[in-house]
Design a protein around this motif. Structure first.
Motif, PDB file in Angstrom:
ATOM      1  N   LEU A  14       1.275  -7.821  82.409  1.00  0.00           N
ATOM      2  CA  LEU A  14       1.134  -6.834  83.472  1.00  0.00           C
ATOM      3  C   LEU A  14       0.904  -7.822  84.742  1.00  0.00           C
ATOM      4  O   LEU A  14       1.338  -7.615  85.961  1.00  0.00           O
ATOM      5  N   LYS A  15      -0.320  -8.416  84.788  1.00  0.00           N
ATOM      6  CA  LYS A  15      -0.814  -9.057  85.854  1.00  0.00           C
ATOM      7  C   LYS A  15      -0.111 -10.189  86.352  1.00  0.00           C
ATOM      8  O   LYS A  15      -0.118 -10.751  87.227  1.00  0.00           O
ATOM      9  N   SER A  16       0.767 -10.815  85.283  1.00  0.00           N
ATOM     10  CA  SER A  16       1.583 -12.170  85.485  1.00  0.00           C
ATOM     11  C   SER A  16       2.637 -11.768  86.462  1.00  0.00           C
ATOM     12  O   SER A  16       3.066 -12.300  87.280  1.00  0.00           O
ATOM     13  N   VAL A  17       3.220 -10.312  86.498  1.00  0.00           N
ATOM     14  CA  VAL A  17       4.101  -9.687  87.218  1.00  0.00           C
ATOM     15  C   VAL A  17       3.684  -9.803  88.847  1.00  0.00           C
ATOM     16  O   VAL A  17       4.304 -10.394  89.750  1.00  0.00           O
ATOM     17  N   THR A  18       2.512  -9.291  88.920  1.00  0.00           N
ATOM     18  CA  THR A  18       2.059  -9.174  90.388  1.00  0.00           C
ATOM     19  C   THR A  18       1.482 -10.414  90.809  1.00  0.00           C
ATOM     20  O   THR A  18       1.698 -10.730  91.862  1.00  0.00           O
ATOM     21  N   GLY A  19       1.047 -11.339  90.023  1.00  0.00           N
ATOM     22  CA  GLY A  19       0.577 -12.634  90.248  1.00  0.00           C
ATOM     23  C   GLY A  19       1.784 -13.552  90.897  1.00  0.00           C
ATOM     24  O   GLY A  19       1.796 -14.159  91.962  1.00  0.00           O
ATOM     25  N   PHE A  20       3.058 -13.479  90.093  1.00  0.00           N
ATOM     26  CA  PHE A  20       4.067 -14.198  90.659  1.00  0.00           C
ATOM     27  C   PHE A  20       4.699 -13.653  91.886  1.00  0.00           C
ATOM     28  O   PHE A  20       5.022 -14.364  92.569  1.00  0.00           O
ATOM     29  N   SER A  78       3.738 -24.574  92.621  1.00  0.00           N
ATOM     30  CA  SER A  78       4.976 -23.798  92.180  1.00  0.00           C
ATOM     31  C   SER A  78       5.029 -23.844  90.679  1.00  0.00           C
ATOM     32  O   SER A  78       5.345 -22.887  89.870  1.00  0.00           O
ATOM     33  N   ALA A  79       4.119 -24.732  90.163  1.00  0.00           N
ATOM     34  CA  ALA A  79       3.883 -24.862  88.798  1.00  0.00           C
ATOM     35  C   ALA A  79       3.282 -23.734  88.431  1.00  0.00           C
ATOM     36  O   ALA A  79       3.347 -22.876  87.242  1.00  0.00           O
ATOM     37  N   ILE A  80       2.159 -23.281  88.962  1.00  0.00           N
ATOM     38  CA  ILE A  80       1.059 -22.106  88.700  1.00  0.00           C
ATOM     39  C   ILE A  80       1.905 -20.853  88.777  1.00  0.00           C
ATOM     40  O   ILE A  80       1.914 -20.108  87.830  1.00  0.00           O
ATOM     41  N   ALA A  81       2.883 -20.804  89.704  1.00  0.00           N
ATOM     42  CA  ALA A  81       3.568 -19.603  89.938  1.00  0.00           C
ATOM     43  C   ALA A  81       4.647 -19.385  88.608  1.00  0.00           C
ATOM     44  O   ALA A  81       4.715 -18.337  88.065  1.00  0.00           O
ATOM     45  N   MET A  82       5.245 -20.394  88.304  1.00  0.00           N
ATOM     46  CA  MET A  82       6.232 -20.480  87.254  1.00  0.00           C
ATOM     47  C   MET A  82       5.514 -19.899  85.991  1.00  0.00           C
ATOM     48  O   MET A  82       6.038 -19.313  85.222  1.00  0.00           O
ATOM     49  N   SER A  83       4.326 -20.626  85.795  1.00  0.00           N
ATOM     50  CA  SER A  83       3.570 -20.647  84.479  1.00  0.00           C
ATOM     51  C   SER A  83       3.131 -18.931  84.295  1.00  0.00           C
ATOM     52  O   SER A  83       3.164 -18.452  83.381  1.00  0.00           O
ATOM     53  N   LEU A  84       3.161 -18.302  85.327  1.00  0.00           N
ATOM     54  CA  LEU A  84       2.780 -16.868  85.274  1.00  0.00           C
ATOM     55  C   LEU A  84       3.854 -16.237  84.552  1.00  0.00           C
ATOM     56  O   LEU A  84       3.651 -15.237  83.928  1.00  0.00           O
ATOM     57  N   VAL A  85       4.979 -16.499  85.050  1.00  0.00           N
ATOM     58  CA  VAL A  85       6.239 -15.823  84.442  1.00  0.00           C
ATOM     59  C   VAL A  85       6.476 -16.251  82.997  1.00  0.00           C
ATOM     60  O   VAL A  85       6.579 -15.377  82.114  1.00  0.00           O
ATOM     61  N   ILE A  86       6.246 -17.618  82.783  1.00  0.00           N
ATOM     62  CA  ILE A  86       6.348 -17.971  81.265  1.00  0.00           C
ATOM     63  C   ILE A  86       5.470 -17.433  80.411  1.00  0.00           C
ATOM     64  O   ILE A  86       5.934 -16.627  79.317  1.00  0.00           O
ATOM     65  N   VAL A  87       4.209 -17.379  80.723  1.00  0.00           N
ATOM     66  CA  VAL A  87       3.102 -16.754  79.917  1.00  0.00           C
ATOM     67  C   VAL A  87       3.284 -15.206  79.806  1.00  0.00           C
ATOM     68  O   VAL A  87       3.026 -14.507  78.859  1.00  0.00           O
ATOM     69  N   GLY A  88       3.531 -14.781  80.997  1.00  0.00           N
ATOM     70  CA  GLY A  88       3.910 -13.260  80.987  1.00  0.00           C
ATOM     71  C   GLY A  88       4.689 -12.817  79.940  1.00  0.00           C
ATOM     72  O   GLY A  88       4.661 -11.796  79.242  1.00  0.00           O
ATOM     73  N   ALA A  89       6.028 -13.574  80.029  1.00  0.00           N
ATOM     74  CA  ALA A  89       7.142 -13.266  79.184  1.00  0.00           C
ATOM     75  C   ALA A  89       6.674 -13.414  77.747  1.00  0.00           C
ATOM     76  O   ALA A  89       7.187 -12.424  76.892  1.00  0.00           O
ATOM     77  N   VAL A  90       6.011 -14.353  77.302  1.00  0.00           N
ATOM     78  CA  VAL A  90       5.801 -14.837  76.207  1.00  0.00           C
ATOM     79  C   VAL A  90       4.778 -13.919  75.614  1.00  0.00           C
ATOM     80  O   VAL A  90       4.688 -13.421  74.540  1.00  0.00           O
TER      81      VAL A  90
END
Length: 256
Positions: A185-191, A42-54
């Motif tokens: 962009l890749k954070s979106v598909t990773g999530f 869950s932490a890895i999935a959530m980090s994708l959104v956090i880092v992607g947005a930032v």
């Protein structure tokens, strides 16, 4: 108290991104797991959104300065997005244990730290001996970086930037700005690869994203008063220390 501490540290994560252009996920994942008790996947999935947005927010000043190459981003991003989705789907399989994923994360951190320290000591070579544009190599590396992102959550800027400079003949500052678009962009598909397969605390993720975004803006302002080379070297060694901590927790002590 843990949430307040987490938000404060999320601001620090954003500051690191604003100052040196990296470090978001390598700090966010351990923080979510060991401070706030979020399950590793869950932490890895959530980090994708956090880092992607930032990262998306971080693109703005680079865009204003003309340091974003959309043509190169369009070449690198599709395979990176595909790789991130594939990596996330693999990581979300029951056969992949949280411990294995975190050990892989720690190994990737050490590699990122070494590359950060080396690239900081020796400027990336963008000379004429890299004359030919390796247009095939760029999307191939994009796929590999994407899989790494999806599997362990690391944004991959430490691999994207050298690829853009050496393979795409992109100036360093332009590579930095362009890499942020690729990361977002890749954070979106990773999530998307994790969504529906792991628990997501949307409230915590939102608080973290907002706090990290504030930190990024602050960090971008502080770059006027700091030496990025010294910061990158110090942060590289800090990443190695965090990686050792993760290995000790997960492998030697088996506390998670």
């Amino acid at each position: 108290m843990d949430l307040i501490l987490g938000i404060v540290l999320a601001i620090c994560i954003g500051i690191s991104l604003g100052l040196i252009g990296s470090g978001g996920s390598v700090l966010a994942v351990p923080l979510l797991i060991y401070i706030l008790g979020v399950p590793p996947k869950s932490a890895i999935a959530m980090s994708l959104v956090i880092v992607g947005a930032v990262s998306l927010i971080g693109v703005i000043p680079h865009w204003q300065q003309g340091n974003v190459n959309l043509k190169i981003a369009a070449l690198f991003s599709p395979t990176a997005m595909l790789g991130a989705y594939i990596g996330a789907r693999i990581a979300s399989l029951p056969i992949i244990s949280p411990t294995f994923q975190l050990i892989s994360f720690a190994i990737a951190m050490v590699v990122a730290a070494i590359l950060m320290i080396r690239n900081n000591s020796n400027e990336l070579d963008n000379s004429d001996r890299h004359k030919n544009y390796q247009w095939l190599a760029i999307p191939v590396e994009g796929l590999g970086v994407g899989i790494l992102t999806g599997f362990v959550g690391i944004g991959g800027g430490f691999l994207i930037i050298p690829a853009l400079v050496l393979l795409g003949k992109v100036p360093f500052k332009e590579a930095l700005g362009t890499s942020l678009i690729v990361i977002a962009l890749k954070s979106v598909t990773g999530f998307a690869g994790y969504f529906g397969r792991v628990f997501i605390d949307f409230n915590l993720m939102m608080y973290f994203t907002i706090a990290a975004s504030v930190g990024t803006i602050t960090g971008a302002y502080l770059t006027k008063f700091t030496q990025s080379k010294q910061l990158k070297t110090g942060f590289g060694f800090f990443m190695i220390a965090v990686a050792i901590f993760i290995v000790m927790k997960e492998y030697l002590f088996g506390l998670t």
